[in-house]
Design a protein around this motif. Structure first.
Motif, PDB file in Angstrom:
ATOM      1  N   LYS A   1       0.825  -1.279   0.130  1.00 32.40           N
ATOM      2  CA  LYS A   1       0.016  -0.193  -0.053  1.00 32.40           C
ATOM      3  C   LYS A   1       0.942   1.289  -0.163  1.00 32.40           C
TER       4      LYS A   1
ATOM      5  N   TYR B   1       3.819   1.410  -1.037  1.00 33.72           N
ATOM      6  CA  TYR B   1       4.546   1.603  -2.545  1.00 33.72           C
ATOM      7  C   TYR B   1       3.745   2.336  -3.462  1.00 33.72           C
ATOM      8  N   GLU B   2       2.508   1.650  -3.607  1.00 30.53           N
ATOM      9  CA  GLU B   2       1.387   2.334  -4.321  1.00 30.53           C
ATOM     10  C   GLU B   2       1.289   3.943  -4.195  1.00 30.53           C
ATOM     11  N   LYS B   3       1.380   4.338  -2.723  1.00 27.64           N
ATOM     12  CA  LYS B   3       1.061   5.563  -2.544  1.00 27.64           C
ATOM     13  C   LYS B   3       2.307   6.407  -3.077  1.00 27.64           C
TER      14      LYS B   3
ATOM     15  N   LYS C   1       4.216   5.955  -5.562  1.00 28.28           N
ATOM     16  CA  LYS C   1       4.067   5.952  -7.002  1.00 28.28           C
ATOM     17  C   LYS C   1       2.964   6.921  -7.322  1.00 28.28           C
ATOM     18  N   ALA C   2       1.934   6.884  -6.678  1.00 23.97           N
ATOM     19  CA  ALA C   2       0.852   7.907  -6.596  1.00 23.97           C
ATOM     20  C   ALA C   2       1.268   9.398  -6.626  1.00 23.97           C
TER      21      ALA C   2
ATOM     22  N   LYS D   1      -7.207   7.220 -11.730  1.00 23.19           N
ATOM     23  CA  LYS D   1      -6.326   6.417 -12.844  1.00 23.19           C
ATOM     24  C   LYS D   1      -6.359   7.520 -14.183  1.00 23.19           C
TER      25      LYS D   1
ATOM     26  N   LYS E   1      -2.372   4.809 -14.899  1.00 25.91           N
ATOM     27  CA  LYS E   1      -1.447   4.910 -13.770  1.00 25.91           C
ATOM     28  C   LYS E   1      -2.590   5.434 -12.567  1.00 25.91           C
TER      29      LYS E   1
END
Length: 294
Positions: free
Chosen positions: A15, A17-19, A21-22, A66, A77
């Motif tokens: 979670k 890691y995705e934050k 990247k966001a 996205k 993304k």
């Protein structure tokens, strides 16, 4: 001097890691919205950390969406939508990158940097609309740093790293308008982080700078006997390792003083593990020899 402040991916939860990247993609989009497409090429991880840190000081809900991306046109993304923290980080990213290019031109007479600085300069005036005082301070401190470096004379590692350390402290703390205690803690975090970035960048570039006979503060300060790179490395290794570790420790201590509203685990990952992982790579203590994009 950019790109050293990154998470330790091996210690990240999915979670977080995705934050990250966001936020990274959100910063890229914010640069496009506020400055245009060309400045997006200057996007870096350090300014992503800035956006995450400043956004984590409020309770505002993060809004994600996205969207298609130039780099990944076939797959949408997840990005963080524009907010004040991303907008400020976009300004800092674009302005600092512009002055870095000018420095490259002064140091190497780099044609590539000269052309890109001319292109970027057409967009940089937009930053003066909302961040005039900040832009003036950035120019002042970087000019002070470049003058010190161009004189090829260093009194100490503390003195030569001070302009960039102070600038980083200013950038992080000046986002806050009223809370004096919070501003002080953010400044101290930023000062130690800026000092860490300046010194690790100098250590990372040391071999290349010696080979090309370019200015490097570590060479000027510690190489009075014209040692080879390997000899100089052995001489200063422990000292630089201690200084960087101490800076990283103080970053973490000042982070602990902050009232973090969100992204706490991600921020601690970056300052507790990410900085040390980057040191391992620069000091060649890591088994990973080639960095890849997050």
């Amino acid at each position: 001097m950019f790109g050293y402040v990154t998470p330790c991916k091996m210690e990240l939860k999915i979670k977080d890691y995705e934050k990250f990247k966001a936020y990274y993609c959100g910063l890229c989009k914010s640069i496009k919205i506020n400055y245009g497409n060309i400045p997006r090429a200057t996007l870096n991880y350090d300014m992503t950390f800035l956006a995450i840190l400043l956004d984590s000081l409020n309770n505002h809900k993060c809004c994600y969406e996205k969207q298609h991306c130039l780099v990944h046109p076939m797959r949408k993304k997840v990005i963080l939508l524009e907010n004040s923290s991303l907008k400020y980080a976009a300004f800092c990213n674009t302005t600092l990158s512009y002055y870095k290019l000018l420095d490259n031109v002064n140091d190497d007479n780099s044609i590539k940097s000269k052309l890109f600085s001319i292109l970027l300069g057409k967009y940089i005036n937009k930053s003066m609309l909302n961040f005039k005082v900040h832009a003036e301070y950035i120019e002042k401190k970087l000019t002070e740093l470049y003058n010190l470096e161009n004189n090829n004379h260093c009194i100490s590692l503390d003195s030569i790293s001070d302009p960039f350390a102070d600038l980083t402290g200013y950038i992080i703390s000046s986002y806050i308008k009223k809370d004096a205690s919070l501003k002080k803690d953010l400044y101290n975090l930023g000062y130690n982080l800026g000092k860490w970035i300046y010194i690790i960048d100098a250590f990372d570039d040391l071999e290349k700078d010696l080979k090309n006979k370019k200015f490097n503060p570590l060479n000027v300060l510690f190489n009075e006997n014209n040692l080879s790179y390997n000899e100089l490395y052995e001489k200063i290794y422990m000292r630089i390792n201690f200084t960087l570790t101490n800076c990283a420790r103080h970053c973490l201590l000042y982070l602990q003083k902050l009232d973090i509203k969100k992204n706490k685990e991600l921020l601690y990952n970056i300052l507790q593990y990410g900085l040390m992982e980057k040191m391992d790579k620069v000091f060649k203590r890591s088994e990973i020899h080639h960095d890849k994009s997050l």
